[in-house]
Design a protein around this motif. Sequence first.
Motif, PDB file in Angstrom:
ATOM      1  N   SER A  76       4.606  -0.266   4.870  1.00  0.00           N
ATOM      2  CA  SER A  76       4.810   0.409   6.103  1.00  0.00           C
ATOM      3  C   SER A  76       6.386   1.088   6.219  1.00  0.00           C
ATOM      4  N   CYS A  77       6.276   2.204   6.986  1.00  0.00           N
ATOM      5  CA  CYS A  77       7.533   2.874   7.234  1.00  0.00           C
ATOM      6  C   CYS A  77       8.294   1.846   8.270  1.00  0.00           C
ATOM      7  N   GLN A 122       3.727   2.739  12.352  1.00  0.00           N
ATOM      8  CA  GLN A 122       2.601   2.395  11.679  1.00  0.00           C
ATOM      9  C   GLN A 122       2.084   3.364  10.478  1.00  0.00           C
ATOM     10  N   ALA A 123       2.771   4.163  10.212  1.00  0.00           N
ATOM     11  CA  ALA A 123       2.623   4.987   9.146  1.00  0.00           C
ATOM     12  C   ALA A 123       2.831   4.409   7.719  1.00  0.00           C
ATOM     13  N   ARG A 124       2.128   4.719   6.859  1.00  0.00           N
ATOM     14  CA  ARG A 124       2.168   4.066   5.485  1.00  0.00           C
ATOM     15  C   ARG A 124       2.990   5.006   4.293  1.00  0.00           C
ATOM     16  N   THR A 125       3.843   4.341   3.728  1.00  0.00           N
ATOM     17  CA  THR A 125       4.511   5.281   2.443  1.00  0.00           C
ATOM     18  C   THR A 125       3.381   5.500   1.174  1.00  0.00           C
ATOM     19  N   LYS A 126       3.737   6.196   0.406  1.00  0.00           N
ATOM     20  CA  LYS A 126       2.718   6.311  -0.914  1.00  0.00           C
ATOM     21  C   LYS A 126       2.645   5.154  -1.616  1.00  0.00           C
ATOM     22  N   ARG A 127       3.686   4.213  -1.461  1.00  0.00           N
ATOM     23  CA  ARG A 127       3.460   2.937  -2.297  1.00  0.00           C
ATOM     24  C   ARG A 127       2.521   1.851  -1.470  1.00  0.00           C
ATOM     25  N   LYS A 184       3.986   6.142  21.404  1.00  0.00           N
ATOM     26  CA  LYS A 184       3.279   6.420  20.093  1.00  0.00           C
ATOM     27  C   LYS A 184       3.348   5.385  19.111  1.00  0.00           C
ATOM     28  N   ARG A 185       2.354   5.614  18.057  1.00  0.00           N
ATOM     29  CA  ARG A 185       2.230   4.634  17.128  1.00  0.00           C
ATOM     30  C   ARG A 185       3.210   4.852  15.765  1.00  0.00           C
ATOM     31  N   VAL A 186       3.762   6.028  15.841  1.00  0.00           N
ATOM     32  CA  VAL A 186       4.485   6.521  14.537  1.00  0.00           C
ATOM     33  C   VAL A 186       5.942   7.093  15.078  1.00  0.00           C
ATOM     34  N   CYS A 187       6.891   7.143  14.103  1.00  0.00           N
ATOM     35  CA  CYS A 187       8.070   7.680  14.088  1.00  0.00           C
ATOM     36  C   CYS A 187       8.163   9.211  14.300  1.00  0.00           C
ATOM     37  N   ARG A 188       9.423   9.651  14.439  1.00  0.00           N
ATOM     38  CA  ARG A 188       9.584  11.312  14.730  1.00  0.00           C
ATOM     39  C   ARG A 188       9.307  11.547  13.424  1.00  0.00           C
ATOM     40  N   MET A 189       9.465  11.152  12.155  1.00  0.00           N
ATOM     41  CA  MET A 189       9.472  11.554  10.806  1.00  0.00           C
ATOM     42  C   MET A 189       7.856  11.834  10.492  1.00  0.00           C
TER      43      MET A 189
END
Length: 91
Positions: free
Chosen positions: A31-32, A23-28, A40-45
Amino acid sequence: MQHEPVCGNSAEPARLANAPRCQARTKRGASCRSKAVRGKRVCRMHGGTNKGAPRGECNGAYRHGGETKEAVALRAAARRLLRALADEATA
């Protein structure tokens, strides 16, 4: 040995292709597209495997303990008690 069915033109197994995405967003602002860590909602990175900073004195930024959960709860209880006493005095 059985092989899992693949999804479309990808060589990725169907269970991985259908996995929930980060669910994380990139600088642009996009979505990842990585797979989220299980539960979890996000990836390992993006912190899916990170449990966060250590609690209490183990944390390098620990100063005095005045903002711990226990201290905040104690102050809230004291405020409630003082308000109740003030209400009784005015009644």
